[in-house]
Design a protein around this motif. Sequence first.
Motif, PDB file in Angstrom:
ATOM      1  N   THR B  63       0.837  -1.206   0.000  1.00 23.03           N
ATOM      2  CA  THR B  63       0.000   0.000   0.000  1.00 23.03           C
ATOM      3  C   THR B  63       0.869   1.251   0.000  1.00 23.03           C
ATOM      4  N   LEU B  64       0.490   2.190  -0.850  1.00 23.71           N
ATOM      5  CA  LEU B  64       1.070   3.532  -0.762  1.00 23.71           C
ATOM      6  C   LEU B  64       0.018   4.422  -0.107  1.00 23.71           C
ATOM      7  N   VAL B 146       4.843  -0.504   8.328  1.00 23.79           N
ATOM      8  CA  VAL B 146       5.304   0.669   7.572  1.00 23.79           C
ATOM      9  C   VAL B 146       6.764   0.460   7.202  1.00 23.79           C
ATOM     10  N   ILE B 147       7.079   0.534   5.897  1.00 21.35           N
ATOM     11  CA  ILE B 147       8.483   0.309   5.556  1.00 21.35           C
ATOM     12  C   ILE B 147       9.201   1.574   5.131  1.00 21.35           C
ATOM     13  N   ALA B 148       8.457   2.565   4.710  1.00 20.76           N
ATOM     14  CA  ALA B 148       9.159   3.796   4.352  1.00 20.76           C
ATOM     15  C   ALA B 148       8.186   4.959   4.427  1.00 20.76           C
ATOM     16  N   LYS B 149       8.789   6.150   4.513  1.00 22.74           N
ATOM     17  CA  LYS B 149       7.944   7.341   4.618  1.00 22.74           C
ATOM     18  C   LYS B 149       8.657   8.463   3.902  1.00 22.74           C
ATOM     19  N   TRP B 150       7.914   9.174   3.069  1.00 18.72           N
ATOM     20  CA  TRP B 150       8.507  10.310   2.357  1.00 18.72           C
ATOM     21  C   TRP B 150       7.763  11.575   2.724  1.00 18.72           C
ATOM     22  N   ASP B 151       8.483  12.542   3.282  1.00 23.15           N
ATOM     23  CA  ASP B 151       7.869  13.824   3.613  1.00 23.15           C
ATOM     24  C   ASP B 151       7.878  14.706   2.378  1.00 23.15           C
ATOM     25  N   VAL B 163      11.110   6.070  -4.577  1.00 19.55           N
ATOM     26  CA  VAL B 163       9.898   5.312  -4.294  1.00 19.55           C
ATOM     27  C   VAL B 163       9.831   4.048  -5.135  1.00 19.55           C
ATOM     28  N   LEU B 164       9.981   4.238  -6.445  1.00 21.53           N
ATOM     29  CA  LEU B 164       9.802   3.107  -7.351  1.00 21.53           C
ATOM     30  C   LEU B 164      10.728   1.928  -7.045  1.00 21.53           C
TER      31      LEU B 164
END
Lengths: 635, 176
Positions: B63-64, B146-151, B163-164
């Motif tokens: 999921t994004l 949750v594996i990653a987070k981009w502000d 991301v990709l």
Amino acid sequence: MIELGHFACIIALCLAIAQAIAPKWQGDVLALQQSLLTRECLCLLLACVSLWWGFLNHDFSIAVVYAHSHHHLSWWYRLTALWGGHEGSVLLWITMLSGWRWAFTHYGDFDDQDKSAMMTVLAMIAVGLTAFLLFSSNPFLRILPNAPLEGNDLNPLLQDPGMASHPPILYFGYVAFALPYACACVMLWRGRVIEGWAGKLRPWILWAWSVLSVGIVLGSWWAYRELGWGGWWFWDPVENASLLPWFGGALLIHGLALAQKQQAAQTWTLLVAIIAFILSLLGTFLVRSGVLISVHSFAADPHRGVWILGLIGVYGAGALGLYSTRVSALFASRPVAMLSRAGGLMLNQGVLAVMLATVLLGTLYPIILEMFGLGKVSVGAPYFNQVMPLLCMPLLLGLLVLPGLDWQGKHWCMSWESFINLGILLVSMLVLTWLLIGWKPNHGLACLTLFIALMGMVVSIWHGCVQHHQLRKQHVVKSWAMTLAHVGFLGMIASIALTSVLSQSSMTALRKNKPYTLAGHTFVYQGSERIEGNNYHGVRAKIIVKNNGHSWVQFPERRIYLPSQMNLAHTAIIVRPSYDIYLALGEPLTEKDNQEGWTVRIQVKPWVRGIWCFALLMAVGGTLAAWSRRQGHAS
Amino acid sequence: MQAKRYIWPLAMLLGLICMLGNSFQIDRRGNEATQVGKPFPVFSQLDLENKPKQKQALMGKLTLWHVWASWCHTCEIEWSQGFEKIPGVQWVGMAYQDTKPHIQMWLKARGDPFAFTLMDAKGNLAFQLGVIGVPETLLIDQNAKVIAKWDGPLSPQRWQQQVLPMVKAHLGENVI
């Protein structure tokens, strides 16, 4: 060429240091400082010109030109690209500071000795900021030996006349807040009041505040047209940062009036003078350096951030430290009558200070929460939109009773006749409000605000007319200046209330030749065509708007800027006397819809232009007041 | 004694400076204090169509999770670039401190890339997720971790470079 600018800037730093230590010499200190300052101004101008030269000649070996320019960029945006980034903005700031200082030494009303002391403080500010420019935000650096052949382009959002002129005008206002700061420092340092300081400072701060208002209006107008959203204020940290010094300026203008006319609240006004400058430092540097743009980019450049905090710390803590130890001996406290004009100004100070604190708190709230480990949030428009209208109310009511108050509070200048007039006014404004807006139970506060603001406008104008006949000639202009500024403020609030209640907006899919109706206007999409610009390509749609026999052809566009591939909506706006019709192109309909068309954001926004027009009126009032005061001193 | 009354502005300024200085030290890019590496918080909320959604909706799919708001104009710019659909990955939207009509209007205008959209009007879920501001995007794996987070906005470069590759790595090669 750029090295020449770099060198000139270093000399400017040395000249500023020389001015700061000039009082150590014997002899005519002010004359020495003035001649040094003239040279400093020229050096800084040369530095600007050298950067402009680089921009005009596409010298992409200069780092800032590489970052903010491009071959396709037209020459006027290449000139304005100077303040498209942080480094150039700081240079602009310093240059403007030197300009204000120059004007101040030559046209300020202070005695030579006071002026020279203030010049010393101002020179110290210049030293700190020029050092910041040279050591941490140097715009004169080259990328060598592998100089790039093409630049990154100016952010397309900034390629707009509103945004191109917004920063310099804003800074022009910001920078002038250094003058009252310097005056406050000198008085605190000496422990002695400069005779008539409030009156001598007022024209300067009136200029600064008026210019700042124009700058904010330009920014708001830009956001309205360029962001494709139809909003004119977003309560974004960047916008708040410009609003904070504006509140500071408004506080200072009214506080200085109080100090000048009544010798009251001087301790407070002195504090405001210091805080206003700290806020304008915070405003400029936190925003431009990317520290406050959003909480995200806070630690974008820690080195720079430390410098900024250091500067705010030195200038702020220095002045406030002096303040805390010496201000109590400076002024005798003087009570004012609450039911007088002085009392009204006290109320004004209180309310404006709370508004300032509200905006400041809202802007810093995420950081505060984070510091105490209470989680991470960002504060958006909902908070401000709820709180600010309530805070505005006392200001509106204050303006309503202003004409009934005199300075001493000996009596209410109200007779029975005026009560009858008041009754007539009340009824007629109720009717006008009803005609303009009707009664909207969901928007009770907005309706009430509009009603009170309209009353305030009539009362202010009436008061202006009365004063016109009563006052002696040299005071008439001042009185009208105040009236204009107040009417501008009230009109702005009234426009905001009207726009927020009456605006109609719709996001709709416009299909070819299928009419769509919103608020009595019919919109027909007739096809689209490709467009080629200087540094963008895109599509424009042809939309016919019809209303009561009028008909307009509009071309809202979607543009893709070439170097950055940024996709922006270019809005089409029809300006009518009392409302705007606003068209922003969204996305094209997909093929499965089987018909050509676009999603379009259509808005009908009554009185939105009133917000800016009245805000400009406010600035005109401020300018007129500044000008009339100068005339008064000259004669 | 008299002087003490006037010391509060100085104290407040010093407090402000400490606060700003303190936030320099917090490395916001470093994802500490956020949910990265931890299971997604348990939630139960209605989506835009008033269907109840729970944490189970995240199970078994990559999921994004996109956090945004209609009052945020950085989001506006981000959305103008569109959202790429990847087979096997669901986009879920969370509207932060916003109202339903605004969000419905927004999605109607720009297209709705989401499997479902949650309204986080009070910001409670965002608080649990450690959302700093909008827009933000989280990558959540098949076990709802949750594996990653981009502000901030996902620019085309960030999408391609950060991301990709991560999405592809977690999807496994057989899917793409």
